[in-house]
Design a protein around this motif. Sequence first.
Motif, short mmCIF file in Angstrom:
data_model
loop_
_atom_site.label_atom_id
_atom_site.label_comp_id
_atom_site.label_asym_id
_atom_site.label_seq_id
_atom_site.Cartn_x
_atom_site.Cartn_y
_atom_site.Cartn_z
N ASP A 71 -38.16 9.69 17.62
CA ASP A 71 -39.08 9.42 16.53
C ASP A 71 -38.36 8.91 15.29
OD1 ASP A 71 -41.28 10.36 18.03
OD2 ASP A 71 -40.87 12.43 17.42
N VAL A 72 -39.11 8.23 14.46
CA VAL A 72 -38.62 7.80 13.14
C VAL A 72 -38.95 8.91 12.16
CG1 VAL A 72 -38.87 6.09 11.31
CG2 VAL A 72 -39.04 5.38 13.72
N ARG A 80 -34.64 7.47 9.03
CA ARG A 80 -33.54 7.57 10.00
C ARG A 80 -34.15 7.54 11.39
NH1 ARG A 80 -31.65 13.92 10.22
NH2 ARG A 80 -33.74 14.73 10.46
N PHE A 81 -33.35 7.01 12.33
CA PHE A 81 -33.81 6.91 13.71
C PHE A 81 -32.62 6.69 14.62
CE2 PHE A 81 -33.91 2.85 11.63
CZ PHE A 81 -33.32 1.97 12.53
N ARG A 82 -32.84 6.95 15.90
CA ARG A 82 -31.82 6.72 16.92
C ARG A 82 -32.27 5.55 17.79
NH1 ARG A 82 -31.69 10.52 20.58
NH2 ARG A 82 -33.71 11.34 20.00
N TRP A 83 -31.30 4.88 18.38
CA TRP A 83 -31.60 3.72 19.21
C TRP A 83 -30.62 3.65 20.37
CZ3 TRP A 83 -27.32 0.73 19.54
CH2 TRP A 83 -26.41 0.81 18.48
N GLY A 97 -26.86 4.55 19.09
CA GLY A 97 -26.49 4.81 17.71
C GLY A 97 -27.60 5.46 16.92
N SER A 98 -27.29 5.70 15.67
CA SER A 98 -28.22 6.27 14.71
C SER A 98 -28.13 5.44 13.44
CB SER A 98 -27.86 7.72 14.37
OG SER A 98 -27.79 8.50 15.53
N ASP A 99 -29.26 5.13 12.85
CA ASP A 99 -29.28 4.34 11.62
C ASP A 99 -30.09 5.05 10.55
OD1 ASP A 99 -27.89 2.44 13.05
OD2 ASP A 99 -29.49 0.96 13.06
N VAL A 100 -29.69 4.84 9.32
CA VAL A 100 -30.43 5.26 8.14
C VAL A 100 -30.73 4.00 7.36
CG1 VAL A 100 -30.36 6.58 5.99
CG2 VAL A 100 -29.29 7.51 8.06
N ILE A 101 -32.00 3.82 6.98
CA ILE A 101 -32.39 2.62 6.23
C ILE A 101 -33.05 3.03 4.92
CG2 ILE A 101 -32.63 1.18 8.28
CD1 ILE A 101 -35.67 1.53 8.10
#
Length: 122
Positions: A71-72, A80-83, A97-101
């Motif tokens: 989930d976002v 934040r989310f994982r992909w 990975g994991s991103d924070v936007i």
Amino acid sequence: MSIYAAAVARYFEAWNATDADTLAKAVAAAWSEDGTYTDPLADVRGHEQITAVIQAAHEQFPGFEFKLAGDVDGNHHIARFRWELVSTADGSAPVAGSDVITLTEDGRITAVLGFLDRLPQA
């Protein structure tokens, strides 16, 4: 759809665009003009440089697409989310990975802080 989920959906549209025109339009829709993208392998600013990073990923991993893994989660214009980077041929996912936007008021990305959680073995 929340502002966070919508921003992440546009983010994946950009990362999964394969032709130059579609990619340029998707990056412009997802990022603010002076938006940034930073991960262990890149630190770039602006649509042109972000587009180049995405194109390089497609060259390194042809036949793969980026998919949301979970989930976002968001608050205060931060999400934040994982992909995972998934093979369209066999479903394997050698990269994750994991991103924070951070987002502008209109929901476009101003900054991506990316982390690589899984990489292919050398």
